[in-house]
Structure formats: structure tokens, C-alpha cells
Design a protein around this motif. Structure first.
Motif, PDB file in Angstrom:
ATOM      1  N   GLU A  35      -2.342   3.353   7.890  1.00  0.00           N
ATOM      2  CA  GLU A  35      -2.223   2.252   6.166  1.00  0.00           C
ATOM      3  C   GLU A  35      -2.789   2.627   5.638  1.00  0.00           C
ATOM      4  O   GLU A  35      -2.240   2.771   4.326  1.00  0.00           O
ATOM      5  CB  GLU A  35      -3.503   1.299   6.791  1.00  0.00           C
ATOM      6  N   ALA A  36      -3.747   3.955   5.387  1.00  0.00           N
ATOM      7  CA  ALA A  36      -3.990   5.348   4.248  1.00  0.00           C
ATOM      8  C   ALA A  36      -3.197   6.114   4.257  1.00  0.00           C
ATOM      9  O   ALA A  36      -2.206   6.041   3.224  1.00  0.00           O
ATOM     10  CB  ALA A  36      -5.383   5.680   4.568  1.00  0.00           C
ATOM     11  N   VAL A  37      -2.356   5.912   4.997  1.00  0.00           N
ATOM     12  CA  VAL A  37      -0.925   7.515   4.916  1.00  0.00           C
ATOM     13  C   VAL A  37      -0.099   6.700   4.038  1.00  0.00           C
ATOM     14  O   VAL A  37      -0.041   6.800   3.337  1.00  0.00           O
ATOM     15  CB  VAL A  37      -0.445   7.768   6.230  1.00  0.00           C
ATOM     16  N   LEU A  38       0.643   4.900   4.100  1.00  0.00           N
ATOM     17  CA  LEU A  38       1.518   4.766   3.820  1.00  0.00           C
ATOM     18  C   LEU A  38       1.007   4.379   2.145  1.00  0.00           C
ATOM     19  O   LEU A  38       1.521   4.093   1.312  1.00  0.00           O
ATOM     20  CB  LEU A  38       1.887   2.844   4.444  1.00  0.00           C
ATOM     21  N   GLY A  39      -0.345   3.801   2.458  1.00  0.00           N
ATOM     22  CA  GLY A  39      -1.147   3.802   1.168  1.00  0.00           C
ATOM     23  C   GLY A  39      -0.743   4.490   0.014  1.00  0.00           C
ATOM     24  O   GLY A  39      -0.718   4.088  -1.119  1.00  0.00           O
ATOM     25  N   LEU A  40      -1.725   6.028   0.683  1.00  0.00           N
ATOM     26  CA  LEU A  40      -1.468   8.174  -0.504  1.00  0.00           C
ATOM     27  C   LEU A  40       0.612   8.004  -0.945  1.00  0.00           C
ATOM     28  O   LEU A  40       0.211   8.249  -1.729  1.00  0.00           O
ATOM     29  CB  LEU A  40      -2.354   8.206   0.341  1.00  0.00           C
ATOM     30  N   ALA A  41       0.830   7.343   0.234  1.00  0.00           N
ATOM     31  CA  ALA A  41       2.546   7.680  -0.121  1.00  0.00           C
ATOM     32  C   ALA A  41       3.092   6.199  -1.425  1.00  0.00           C
ATOM     33  O   ALA A  41       4.257   6.874  -2.179  1.00  0.00           O
ATOM     34  CB  ALA A  41       4.124   7.406   1.271  1.00  0.00           C
ATOM     35  N   ALA A  42       3.191   5.271  -1.603  1.00  0.00           N
ATOM     36  CA  ALA A  42       3.125   4.402  -2.077  1.00  0.00           C
ATOM     37  C   ALA A  42       2.547   4.746  -3.579  1.00  0.00           C
ATOM     38  O   ALA A  42       3.322   4.981  -4.332  1.00  0.00           O
ATOM     39  CB  ALA A  42       2.821   3.310  -1.293  1.00  0.00           C
TER      40      ALA A  42
END
Length: 159
Positions: A35-42
Motif C-alpha cells: 500500500e505504501a509503495v502504491l501510494g508513493l508511486a501515485a
């Protein structure tokens, strides 16, 4: 291009930065959970590069790699359309992705002891103060990238 590499791809950021790509490594930002990886990418509008198929499927923009070793991963990136030509001058710090500037200080007293006296030019990271020059490490990485491009080009035309 702007990339975010997940925790499984710790060797690749330096290569992508050498090619002028703004590349963040997730663990450098203390980000590991999906979730943190996806959030940072977005949040930073980055293309996610990962070996995790489920994570890639959830991302808005992702490159899924299958290989475990660096050179085959670079070939996969080339096949996915990632430009792997070294920048004429480095732009991003190989260590932290910070911006680099030429360190034109003529006075050798201002340079760290690890920088060879004959290194010229030298670049300094504005974020971590690391120095870079085109020495043997640079030459090995450039040679690896040339081999990857040559091999990827042969594969694409033979196919």
C-alpha cells in the motif's frame, strides 16, 4: 522518466540514474508494504518497477520484471522501452537520487580524500554530498549498459 523501484530491485536504481532517470528506491524512503509503495508511486507520479505481479497489477503504471539478476533485469527494462543510454553528464546521485552539480573546486582541500586527485570533472550531490567522477566503476556500468543494449537490439531484430 520517473521510476519507483520496489524492495526487490536494489541494484537497478544506480543504472537508471546513470541513464538520467529520476529513480527512487522504495527502501531508501523506508517504504516496503504494498500500500505504501502504491501510494508513493501515485503521489510522485512514478512508474512502478517490480517483480511482484500482484503489486504490478494494482499500480496505475508498472513494469513487471521476471528476472532475479541485474543484467537480465536491464534487458527486460530495455524490452519494455526504458532508455538505457548513459547520460553524457550525470544528473542524479547514484546513492540517493539527489541532483548533481559540477564540483569545480580547484582546491584539493575541499574534496573528500576518496576522490582521486586526477578525477576531473567531479560532480557533487546537493542532498548527500557524495562525489562522483567517471572512473572504473562508471566505465564498468557503461559497458554493462552497452552490452544490454546490443543484446536487446539483437533479440528484437532476430525475433
Amino acid at each position: 522518466m520517473r521510476y519507483l523501484l520496489d524492495a526487490m530491485l536494489g541494484t537497478l536504481p544506480t543504472y537508471l540514474r546513470l541513464c538520467g532517470h529520476d529513480t527512487v528506491y522504495a527502501l531508501d524512503r523506508d517504504v516496503e508494504a504494498d500500500e505504501a509503495v502504491l501510494g508513493l508511486a501515485a503521489e510522485e507520479e512514478r512508474t512502478l518497477v517490480t517483480r511482484d505481479g500482484r503489486l504490478a497489477a494494482r499500480a496505475d503504471d508498472a513494469v513487471l520484471l521476471r528476472e532475479r539478476d541485474t543484467e537480465p533485469q536491464l534487458r527486460e527494462l530495455a524490452a519494455a522501452g526504458v532508455e538505457l543510454t548513459p547520460a553524457p553528464e550525470p544528473v542524479h546521485c547514484g546513492r540517493c537520487n539527489g541532483r548533481l552539480v559540477r564540483d569545480d573546486a580547484a582546491d584539493s582541500d575541499t574534496r573528500p580524500a576518496y576522490v582521486p586527485d586526477d578525477a576531473d570533472p567531479v560532480w557533487r550531490c546537493l542532498d548527500c554530498d557524495q562525489r562522483f567522477w567517471k572512473g572504473s566503476h562508471w566505465e564498468r556500468m557503461v559497458a554493462t549498459l552497452a552490452d544490454v543494449r546490443d543484446t536487446s537490439g539483437e533479440t528484437a531484430t532476430d525475433g
